[in-house]
Design a protein around this motif. Structure first.
Motif, PDB file in Angstrom:
ATOM      1  N   SER A  71       0.856  -1.198   0.000  1.00 30.08           N
ATOM      2  CA  SER A  71       0.000   0.000   0.000  1.00 30.08           C
ATOM      3  C   SER A  71       0.883   1.236   0.000  1.00 30.08           C
ATOM      4  O   SER A  71       2.099   1.157   0.155  1.00 30.08           O
ATOM      5  CB  SER A  71      -0.890   0.019   1.239  1.00 30.08           C
ATOM      6  N   ARG A  72       0.229   2.370  -0.185  1.00 34.15           N
ATOM      7  CA  ARG A  72       0.893   3.650   0.062  1.00 34.15           C
ATOM      8  C   ARG A  72       0.194   4.194   1.306  1.00 34.15           C
ATOM      9  O   ARG A  72      -1.009   4.423   1.284  1.00 34.15           O
ATOM     10  CB  ARG A  72       0.734   4.565  -1.145  1.00 34.15           C
ATOM     11  N   CYS A  73       0.939   4.314   2.407  1.00 34.98           N
ATOM     12  CA  CYS A  73       0.307   4.569   3.709  1.00 34.98           C
ATOM     13  C   CYS A  73       0.646   5.975   4.226  1.00 34.98           C
ATOM     14  O   CYS A  73       1.759   6.227   4.694  1.00 34.98           O
ATOM     15  CB  CYS A  73       0.779   3.489   4.697  1.00 34.98           C
ATOM     16  N   GLU A 124      13.198  -2.168  -4.400  1.00 33.00           N
ATOM     17  CA  GLU A 124      12.232  -2.835  -5.291  1.00 33.00           C
ATOM     18  C   GLU A 124      11.335  -1.779  -5.897  1.00 33.00           C
ATOM     19  O   GLU A 124      10.606  -1.104  -5.180  1.00 33.00           O
ATOM     20  CB  GLU A 124      11.433  -3.855  -4.465  1.00 33.00           C
ATOM     21  N   SER A 125      11.475  -1.557  -7.197  1.00 33.76           N
ATOM     22  CA  SER A 125      10.610  -0.596  -7.899  1.00 33.76           C
ATOM     23  C   SER A 125      10.899  -0.699  -9.373  1.00 33.76           C
ATOM     24  O   SER A 125      12.072  -0.671  -9.769  1.00 33.76           O
ATOM     25  CB  SER A 125      10.922   0.831  -7.436  1.00 33.76           C
ATOM     26  N   ILE A 126       9.855  -0.792 -10.182  1.00 35.06           N
ATOM     27  CA  ILE A 126      10.127  -0.867 -11.626  1.00 35.06           C
ATOM     28  C   ILE A 126      10.781   0.423 -12.125  1.00 35.06           C
ATOM     29  O   ILE A 126      11.358   0.440 -13.200  1.00 35.06           O
ATOM     30  CB  ILE A 126       8.850  -1.178 -12.446  1.00 35.06           C
ATOM     31  N   ASP A 127      10.713   1.506 -11.346  1.00 31.98           N
ATOM     32  CA  ASP A 127      11.238   2.800 -11.810  1.00 31.98           C
ATOM     33  C   ASP A 127      12.772   2.842 -11.887  1.00 31.98           C
ATOM     34  O   ASP A 127      13.332   3.664 -12.593  1.00 31.98           O
ATOM     35  CB  ASP A 127      10.753   3.926 -10.878  1.00 31.98           C
ATOM     36  N   ASN A 128      13.429   1.973 -11.173  1.00 37.28           N
ATOM     37  CA  ASN A 128      14.905   1.940 -11.073  1.00 37.28           C
ATOM     38  C   ASN A 128      15.480   3.322 -10.757  1.00 37.28           C
ATOM     39  O   ASN A 128      16.423   3.789 -11.398  1.00 37.28           O
ATOM     40  CB  ASN A 128      15.542   1.384 -12.352  1.00 37.28           C
ATOM     41  N   THR A 168       5.568   4.573 -21.303  1.00 37.41           N
ATOM     42  CA  THR A 168       5.977   3.636 -20.251  1.00 37.41           C
ATOM     43  C   THR A 168       5.813   4.300 -18.881  1.00 37.41           C
ATOM     44  O   THR A 168       5.758   5.517 -18.778  1.00 37.41           O
ATOM     45  CB  THR A 168       7.463   3.254 -20.402  1.00 37.41           C
ATOM     46  N   MET A 169       5.790   3.495 -17.826  1.00 37.48           N
ATOM     47  CA  MET A 169       5.780   4.025 -16.462  1.00 37.48           C
ATOM     48  C   MET A 169       7.190   4.483 -16.079  1.00 37.48           C
ATOM     49  O   MET A 169       8.097   4.487 -16.910  1.00 37.48           O
ATOM     50  CB  MET A 169       5.307   2.955 -15.485  1.00 37.48           C
ATOM     51  N   GLY A 170       7.352   4.837 -14.808  1.00 37.17           N
ATOM     52  CA  GLY A 170       8.686   5.201 -14.325  1.00 37.17           C
ATOM     53  C   GLY A 170       8.740   6.441 -13.459  1.00 37.17           C
ATOM     54  O   GLY A 170       9.808   6.881 -13.059  1.00 37.17           O
ATOM     55  N   ARG A 171       7.567   7.056 -13.217  1.00 40.53           N
ATOM     56  CA  ARG A 171       7.540   8.339 -12.478  1.00 40.53           C
ATOM     57  C   ARG A 171       8.501   9.332 -13.118  1.00 40.53           C
ATOM     58  O   ARG A 171       8.457   9.541 -14.303  1.00 40.53           O
ATOM     59  CB  ARG A 171       7.904   8.134 -11.003  1.00 40.53           C
ATOM     60  N   GLU A 172       9.414   9.921 -12.323  1.00 38.24           N
ATOM     61  CA  GLU A 172      10.340  10.930 -12.861  1.00 38.24           C
ATOM     62  C   GLU A 172      11.548  10.308 -13.561  1.00 38.24           C
ATOM     63  O   GLU A 172      12.419  11.023 -14.048  1.00 38.24           O
ATOM     64  CB  GLU A 172      10.853  11.839 -11.723  1.00 38.24           C
ATOM     65  N   ALA A 221       8.555   8.341 -21.793  1.00 37.99           N
ATOM     66  CA  ALA A 221       8.428   8.071 -20.353  1.00 37.99           C
ATOM     67  C   ALA A 221       7.285   8.907 -19.785  1.00 37.99           C
ATOM     68  O   ALA A 221       7.132  10.074 -20.161  1.00 37.99           O
ATOM     69  CB  ALA A 221       9.732   8.444 -19.653  1.00 37.99           C
ATOM     70  N   GLU A 222       6.517   8.326 -18.873  1.00 38.89           N
ATOM     71  CA  GLU A 222       5.363   9.062 -18.315  1.00 38.89           C
ATOM     72  C   GLU A 222       5.768  10.390 -17.681  1.00 38.89           C
ATOM     73  O   GLU A 222       5.020  11.358 -17.705  1.00 38.89           O
ATOM     74  CB  GLU A 222       4.584   8.208 -17.311  1.00 38.89           C
ATOM     75  N   GLY A 223       7.010  10.440 -17.148  1.00 38.65           N
ATOM     76  CA  GLY A 223       7.501  11.639 -16.479  1.00 38.65           C
ATOM     77  C   GLY A 223       7.646  12.841 -17.399  1.00 38.65           C
ATOM     78  O   GLY A 223       7.736  13.981 -16.939  1.00 38.65           O
ATOM     79  N   GLY A 248       0.666   1.126 -19.078  1.00 35.88           N
ATOM     80  CA  GLY A 248       0.006   1.014 -17.767  1.00 35.88           C
ATOM     81  C   GLY A 248       0.486  -0.149 -16.923  1.00 35.88           C
ATOM     82  O   GLY A 248       1.651  -0.559 -16.989  1.00 35.88           O
ATOM     83  N   HIS A 249      -0.444  -0.691 -16.145  1.00 35.36           N
ATOM     84  CA  HIS A 249      -0.051  -1.637 -15.091  1.00 35.36           C
ATOM     85  C   HIS A 249       0.336  -3.029 -15.579  1.00 35.36           C
ATOM     86  O   HIS A 249       0.767  -3.848 -14.750  1.00 35.36           O
ATOM     87  CB  HIS A 249      -1.158  -1.725 -14.033  1.00 35.36           C
ATOM     88  N   ILE A 250       0.225  -3.298 -16.882  1.00 37.57           N
ATOM     89  CA  ILE A 250       0.771  -4.606 -17.323  1.00 37.57           C
ATOM     90  C   ILE A 250       2.278  -4.653 -17.068  1.00 37.57           C
ATOM     91  O   ILE A 250       2.882  -5.716 -17.008  1.00 37.57           O
ATOM     92  CB  ILE A 250       0.484  -4.951 -18.810  1.00 37.57           C
ATOM     93  N   GLN A 251       2.886  -3.470 -16.894  1.00 31.70           N
ATOM     94  CA  GLN A 251       4.330  -3.407 -16.637  1.00 31.70           C
ATOM     95  C   GLN A 251       4.699  -3.887 -15.238  1.00 31.70           C
ATOM     96  O   GLN A 251       5.870  -4.050 -14.924  1.00 31.70           O
ATOM     97  CB  GLN A 251       4.827  -1.960 -16.802  1.00 31.70           C
ATOM     98  N   ARG A 252       3.703  -4.077 -14.371  1.00 28.45           N
ATOM     99  CA  ARG A 252       4.022  -4.372 -12.972  1.00 28.45           C
ATOM    100  C   ARG A 252       3.750  -5.814 -12.542  1.00 28.45           C
ATOM    101  O   ARG A 252       4.030  -6.159 -11.382  1.00 28.45           O
ATOM    102  CB  ARG A 252       3.253  -3.403 -12.069  1.00 28.45           C
ATOM    103  N   GLY A 253       3.165  -6.621 -13.461  1.00 28.38           N
ATOM    104  CA  GLY A 253       2.799  -7.973 -13.009  1.00 28.38           C
ATOM    105  C   GLY A 253       3.512  -9.058 -13.799  1.00 28.38           C
ATOM    106  O   GLY A 253       4.506  -8.812 -14.467  1.00 28.38           O
TER     107      GLY A 253
HETATM  108  O1  LIG Z   1      -0.145   1.861  -9.076  1.00 25.65           O
HETATM  109  P1  LIG Z   1      -0.247   3.329  -8.811  1.00 25.65           P
HETATM  110  O2  LIG Z   1      -0.427   3.664  -7.375  1.00 25.65           O
HETATM  111  O3  LIG Z   1      -1.207   4.001  -9.729  1.00 25.65           O
HETATM  112  O4  LIG Z   1       1.182   3.976  -9.142  1.00 25.65           O
HETATM  113  C1  LIG Z   1       1.702   4.070 -10.419  1.00 25.65           C
HETATM  114  C2  LIG Z   1       3.135   4.465 -10.284  1.00 25.65           C
HETATM  115  O5  LIG Z   1       3.826   3.425  -9.603  1.00 25.65           O
HETATM  116  C3  LIG Z   1       4.897   2.986 -10.393  1.00 25.65           C
HETATM  117  O6  LIG Z   1       4.464   1.888 -11.162  1.00 25.65           O
HETATM  118  C4  LIG Z   1       6.028   2.526  -9.517  1.00 25.65           C
HETATM  119  O7  LIG Z   1       6.530   3.617  -8.797  1.00 25.65           O
HETATM  120  C5  LIG Z   1       5.236   4.191 -11.274  1.00 25.65           C
HETATM  121  O8  LIG Z   1       6.003   3.841 -12.394  1.00 25.65           O
HETATM  122  C6  LIG Z   1       3.857   4.699 -11.579  1.00 25.65           C
HETATM  123  O9  LIG Z   1       3.881   6.074 -11.896  1.00 25.65           O
END
Ligand SMILES: O=P(O)(O)OC[C@H]1O[C@](O)(CO)[C@@H](O)[C@@H]1O
Ligand SMILES: Nc1ncnc2c1ncn2[C@@H]1O[C@H](COP(=O)(O)OP(=O)(O)OP(=O)(O)O)[C@@H](O)[C@H]1O
Ligand SMILES: [Mg+2]
Length: 318
Positions: A71-73, A124-128, A168-172, A221-223, A248-253
């Motif tokens: 979670s994000r708490c 641990e983060s796909i953003d590296n 792609t994802m990656g935040r900043e 990059a999304e950033g 989107g979130h297919i990058q995370r699973g």
């Molecule tokens: O799953 P959430 O909370 O929407 O967060 C998405 C963010 O989390 C990440 O997947 C990992 O930090 C980022 O690349 C993305 O911007």
């Protein structure tokens, strides 16, 4: 030492479950029991504790996500929530804590260390985007998914003579965009770390089309926060038949790559050993070796691309 704790926090990724399995097995090898806190720091704040035994972590190695949930708490970031977390650690008799998470989660771990908790972080983060480790857990699997997706899009792009803008994802961080653009042979890439010139990219792509190229792939990059704008420009100004795909979130699973399975297992074992040796730190992969990187070092530096990657990015962003 009798008992350690573990939690997974921030965005999930593939390879966490393999890490948890290694942590539990290494702890049991040393006659240490393991408490898992559910839902990241929420599990510490609200005492959501479960017993993690080798039996419970059997058969999870190849699964994406995290069996501990994440979670994000917000509450943990406030003083009252943080104090509740400290109280939980005391009441559950946790002698050392392993935090698996991204830069935010590791900042939380640093605060726990400053409050006197023995704590080891696994990046641990796909953003590296974490300094001190060449690769965070989950990055390799995400890159494989992205590159595979771009390969698939290339098939349809080439069949229809289209330009595809792929976000792609990656935040900043532009790491995922840059590496996947390189691995998939994308024609252009836009990342937050490098100045780009959209007009010059369009001119280049138009010239390539005049010379016979039938399609173009532009990874963003999304950033950069310009995906829609670039797609619109390509459509209206360059007159390309343009489509936009936000991955989107297919990058995370998905099942973790061999690299992420073994990285997670190595980091997990090292984290338990570091707790036993009372070394609060972040486990970093440097070259092929694991290092104990002090929290201060992780947060007083910024992760940067090497010169070769920067040169590639410059070439492809104009
Ligand atoms: O799953 P959430 O909370 O929407 O967060 C998405 C963010 O989390 C990440 O997947 C990992 O930090 C980022 O690349 C993305 O911007
Ligand atoms: N500065 C901080 N101090 C204390 N706790 C923090 C801090 N930053 C983040 N956290 C805790 O860590 C949690 C996760 O942080 P964040 O949302 O930044 O994800 P992350 O760990 O960076 O992972 P990712 O970016 O890969 O999703 C936050 O919800 C909060 O509970
Ligand atoms: Mg983060």
């Amino acid at each position: 030492m009798k008992r350690i704790g573990v939690l997974t926090s921030g965005g999930d990724c593939s390879g966490i479950n393999a890490t948890l399995k290694a942590i539990v097995e290494e702890a049991y090898k040393n006659n240490i029991r393991v408490t898992g806190f559910l839902e990241g720091y929420n599990g510490l704040v609200n005492d959501l504790a479960i017993e993690l035994t080798p039996m419970q972590v059997s058969g999870i190695l190849q699964r994406g996500g995290t069996i501990l949930m994440t979670s994000r708490c917000e509450e943990f970031m406030q003083e009252s929530g943080f104090n509740k977390a400290l109280k939980t650690l005391k009441e559950e008799e946790i002698e050392g804590l392993i935090v698996i998470g991204g830069d935010g989660s590791l900042r939380g771990a640093k605060k726990l260390v400053e409050a006197g908790v023995l704590c080891v972080g696994i990046p641990e983060s796909i953003d590296n985007d974490i300094y001190g480790t060449d690769m965070a857990l989950g990055v390799d699997t995400a890159l494989n998914i992205i590159t595979n997706a771009i390969d698939i899009i290339r098939d349809t792009a080439s069949s229809h003579k289209r330009a595809f803008v792929i976000e792609t994802m990656g935040r900043e961080s532009g790491y995922l965009a840059l590496m996947s653009a390189m691995a998939s042979g994308a024609e252009a890439v836009l990342i937050p770390e490098i100045d780009y010139d959209i007009d010059s990219i369009m001119q280049r792509l138009k010239l390539e089309h005049e010379r016979g190229r039938k399609y173009s792939i532009i990874v963003i990059a999304e950033g950069v926060k310009k995906t829609q704008e670039v797609a619109e420009k390509l459509k209206v100004e360059a007159e390309f038949d343009t489509r936009l795909t936000i991955l989107g979130h297919i990058q995370r699973g998905g099942n973790p790559s061999v690299f992420d399975r073994t990285l997670g297992m190595r980091m997990g074992i090292r984290a338990v050993q570091s707790i036993i040796n009372k070394k609060s730190s972040v486990i970093g992969l440097q070259g092929n070796d694991l290092k104990n990187v002090p929290f201060d070092v992780v947060f007083s530096n910024k992760k940067v691309f090497n010169d070769m990657m920067l040169e590639f990015a410059r070439l492809k962003s104009r």
